[in-house]
Design a protein around this motif. Structure first.
Motif, mmCIF file in Angstrom:
data_model
loop_
_atom_site.group_PDB
_atom_site.id
_atom_site.type_symbol
_atom_site.label_atom_id
_atom_site.label_comp_id
_atom_site.label_asym_id
_atom_site.label_seq_id
_atom_site.Cartn_x
_atom_site.Cartn_y
_atom_site.Cartn_z
ATOM 1 N N PRO A 33 0.814 -1.227 0.000
ATOM 2 C CA PRO A 33 0.000 0.000 0.000
ATOM 3 C C PRO A 33 0.844 1.271 0.000
ATOM 4 O O PRO A 33 0.476 2.269 -0.633
ATOM 5 N N LEU A 34 1.996 1.246 0.700
ATOM 6 C CA LEU A 34 2.869 2.417 0.716
ATOM 7 C C LEU A 34 3.497 2.667 -0.652
ATOM 8 O O LEU A 34 3.726 3.821 -1.038
ATOM 9 N N LEU A 35 3.795 1.586 -1.394
ATOM 10 C CA LEU A 35 4.335 1.735 -2.747
ATOM 11 C C LEU A 35 3.350 2.484 -3.636
ATOM 12 O O LEU A 35 3.719 3.406 -4.378
ATOM 13 N N ILE A 36 2.090 2.078 -3.566
ATOM 14 C CA ILE A 36 1.048 2.730 -4.378
ATOM 15 C C ILE A 36 0.857 4.174 -3.929
ATOM 16 O O ILE A 36 0.820 5.097 -4.756
ATOM 17 N N ALA A 37 0.755 4.386 -2.620
ATOM 18 C CA ALA A 37 0.550 5.739 -2.091
ATOM 19 C C ALA A 37 1.730 6.643 -2.418
ATOM 20 O O ALA A 37 1.550 7.812 -2.791
ATOM 21 N N GLY A 38 2.948 6.101 -2.301
ATOM 22 C CA GLY A 38 4.137 6.895 -2.609
ATOM 23 C C GLY A 38 4.159 7.348 -4.056
ATOM 24 O O GLY A 38 4.499 8.499 -4.365
ATOM 25 N N GLY A 39 3.791 6.449 -4.975
ATOM 26 C CA GLY A 39 3.733 6.812 -6.385
ATOM 27 C C GLY A 39 2.676 7.873 -6.652
ATOM 28 O O GLY A 39 2.894 8.805 -7.435
ATOM 29 N N MET A 40 1.529 7.751 -6.013
ATOM 30 C CA MET A 40 0.455 8.731 -6.197
ATOM 31 C C MET A 40 0.870 10.103 -5.666
ATOM 32 O O MET A 40 0.613 11.130 -6.310
ATOM 33 N N VAL A 41 1.525 10.117 -4.511
ATOM 34 C CA VAL A 41 1.991 11.385 -3.943
ATOM 35 C C VAL A 41 3.000 12.042 -4.873
ATOM 36 O O VAL A 41 2.955 13.257 -5.122
ATOM 37 N N TYR A 42 3.909 11.229 -5.428
ATOM 38 C CA TYR A 42 4.907 11.805 -6.332
ATOM 39 C C TYR A 42 4.238 12.348 -7.592
ATOM 40 O O TYR A 42 4.666 13.375 -8.135
ATOM 41 N N GLY A 43 3.188 11.692 -8.073
ATOM 42 C CA GLY A 43 2.454 12.195 -9.231
ATOM 43 C C GLY A 43 1.859 13.569 -8.967
ATOM 44 O O GLY A 43 1.923 14.464 -9.821
ATOM 45 N N VAL A 44 1.298 13.754 -7.778
ATOM 46 C CA VAL A 44 0.730 15.056 -7.404
ATOM 47 C C VAL A 44 1.843 16.104 -7.290
ATOM 48 O O VAL A 44 1.690 17.249 -7.749
ATOM 49 N N VAL A 45 2.968 15.715 -6.689
ATOM 50 C CA VAL A 45 4.108 16.638 -6.551
ATOM 51 C C VAL A 45 4.603 17.082 -7.926
ATOM 52 O O VAL A 45 4.879 18.272 -8.149
ATOM 53 N N ALA A 46 4.706 16.120 -8.868
ATOM 54 C CA ALA A 46 5.151 16.462 -10.215
ATOM 55 C C ALA A 46 4.143 17.353 -10.930
ATOM 56 O O ALA A 46 4.521 18.274 -11.665
ATOM 57 N N TYR A 47 2.866 17.111 -10.720
ATOM 58 C CA TYR A 47 1.817 17.895 -11.389
ATOM 59 C C TYR A 47 1.888 19.365 -10.975
ATOM 60 O O TYR A 47 1.704 20.265 -11.805
ATOM 61 N N TYR A 48 2.154 19.617 -9.720
ATOM 62 C CA TYR A 48 2.211 20.995 -9.230
ATOM 63 C C TYR A 48 3.630 21.580 -9.274
ATOM 64 O O TYR A 48 3.889 22.614 -8.651
ATOM 65 N N ASN A 49 4.547 20.901 -9.994
ATOM 66 C CA ASN A 49 5.920 21.391 -10.198
ATOM 67 C C ASN A 49 6.641 21.673 -8.874
ATOM 68 O O ASN A 49 7.311 22.702 -8.715
#
Length: 364
Positions: free
Chosen positions: A234-250
């Motif tokens: 679950p942390l692997l999935i959550a970590g990837g999702m968090v990084y996606g949001v971080v990348a989206y907002y530069n």
């Protein structure tokens, strides 16, 4: 005639050699197979992703990339290691390692029984910290707890073989273990000056050699892997999702920029690698997944040189324990000593990673 001690040492080294070979080749085969499966899955959902918003695409893709890298790297190497560990325990070989390595421990200023928690440290640092209670006094327990920064747990071994060995070859992967061994010796000698050893004698019961049962080995391995399935995935999935949001907002550059002095300046690795190194404090199994997210690919050799991957492996190995291990340090040694160990070993480990990388660069 070769005495029994030398035979025991040669046998111990041959067993460790067999472990490394199993992790490198069997784990590598499983890593390729699992990685190929997830690549196919990612391609299969591309038509659906193309119709989604940019934010949704980033979040889903990074979640799958993180899951792919985490499972394809961690499961093969950590799983194989735990099966081998169960084999050594059930066959009676592990107890004999303790006796063989007793003399070496004495020369390093450690009691012979220090072999027990140190060997456990190759599996997981958390129970290994608790296992320091078998040592005769508080000073020896504290020294061994500090030395865990040089003992690659199974998760860090997954990074060494899955990230370094898989993309650069066996020489670089084994080189990290050799470096860890020498740093372990140097650190133990330094600690013995600061915290002198009291004289101790090893008394260890040796169980008879037994034929291990496959079912028992698999059950033991599963019990030790259960946390990975129920907590880490679950942390692997959550970590990837968090990084996606971080990348989206530069937000990547504002996060990694302040650490350029460490990554680019001292370690000579891409600045984005600070993200998986920081995530490693949450759980070492997250490091390969977050490295894939940060670099945008699971083919690490396409964006990092062999020396950079080697240096990243060193930095991941000579690093503070995960947050669960930190909580165990707090429980066993108190909050002040635990924080002091974390801060000191982080600075000390990064110092060694940069020094060893520079030495290797001179030899290439």
């Amino acid at each position: 005639m070769i005495n029994s001690t030398l035979w025991g040492l040669l046998f111990t080294l041959s067993v460790f050699g067999g472990i490394f070979a199993s992790l490198l080749y069997m784990g590598g085969w499983l890593q390729d197979a699992l990685g190929g499966y997830f690549e196919g899955l990612l391609k299969a959902i591309q038509p659906w992703l193309s119709g989604q918003s940019y934010l949704v695409r980033l979040v889903v893709e990074n979640a799958l990339v993180g899951l792919s890298a985490g499972i394809s790297v961690a499961v093969p190497y950590v799983g194989i290691f735990y099966i081998i560990l169960a084999l050594l325990e059930d066959s009676g070989i592990l107890a004999r390692f303790i006796v063989v390595l007793d003399r070496l421990m004495g020369k390093l200023g450690l009691p012979g029984k220090a072999v027990i928690p140190i060997m456990l440290g190759f599996g997981c640092t958390v129970p290994a910290i608790r296992a320091t209670r078998v040592l005769p006094n508080f000073r020896d327990r504290l020294k061994v707890a500090i030395l865990y920064m040089t003992v690659p747990c199974s998760s860090r071994s997954g990074i060494i073989f899955g990230v370094v060995g898989h993309y650069t070859g066996a020489v670089y992967a084994i080189g990290i273990y050799v470096a860890a061994f020498f740093v372990f010796i140097i650190t133990a000698k330094l600690l013995n000056v600061v915290i002198p050893q009291e004289e101790h004698f090893l008394i260890e019961e040796l169980p008879p050699y037994r034929r291990p049962l496959l079912r028992n080995m698999l059950v033991k391995a599963w019990v030790r892997m259960a946390d990975f399935v129920y907590v880490v995935i679950p942390l692997l999935i959550a970590g990837g999702m968090v990084y996606g949001v971080v990348a989206y907002y530069n937000l990547v550059e504002p996060i990694v920029g302040p650490f350029r002095f460490l990554t680019v300046g001292w370690l000579h690795i891409p600045e984005e690698t600070i993200i998986p190194l920081v995530y490693g404090f949450l759980q070492k199994d997250l490091v390969p997944a977050m490295l894939a997210n940060a670099l945008g690919t699971t083919d690490f050799s396409s964006v990092m040189t062999p020396l950079q991957l080697f240096t990243f492996g060193l930095a991941s190995t000579f690093q503070i324990p995960c947050i669960i291990a930190f909580s165990m340090l707090v429980r066993e040694f108190g909050i002040k000593r635990a924080v002091a160990i974390e801060v000191a070993t982080l600075a000390y480990g990064m110092l060694w990673a940069g020094l060893i990388a520079r030495l290797v660069s001179l030899l290439l």
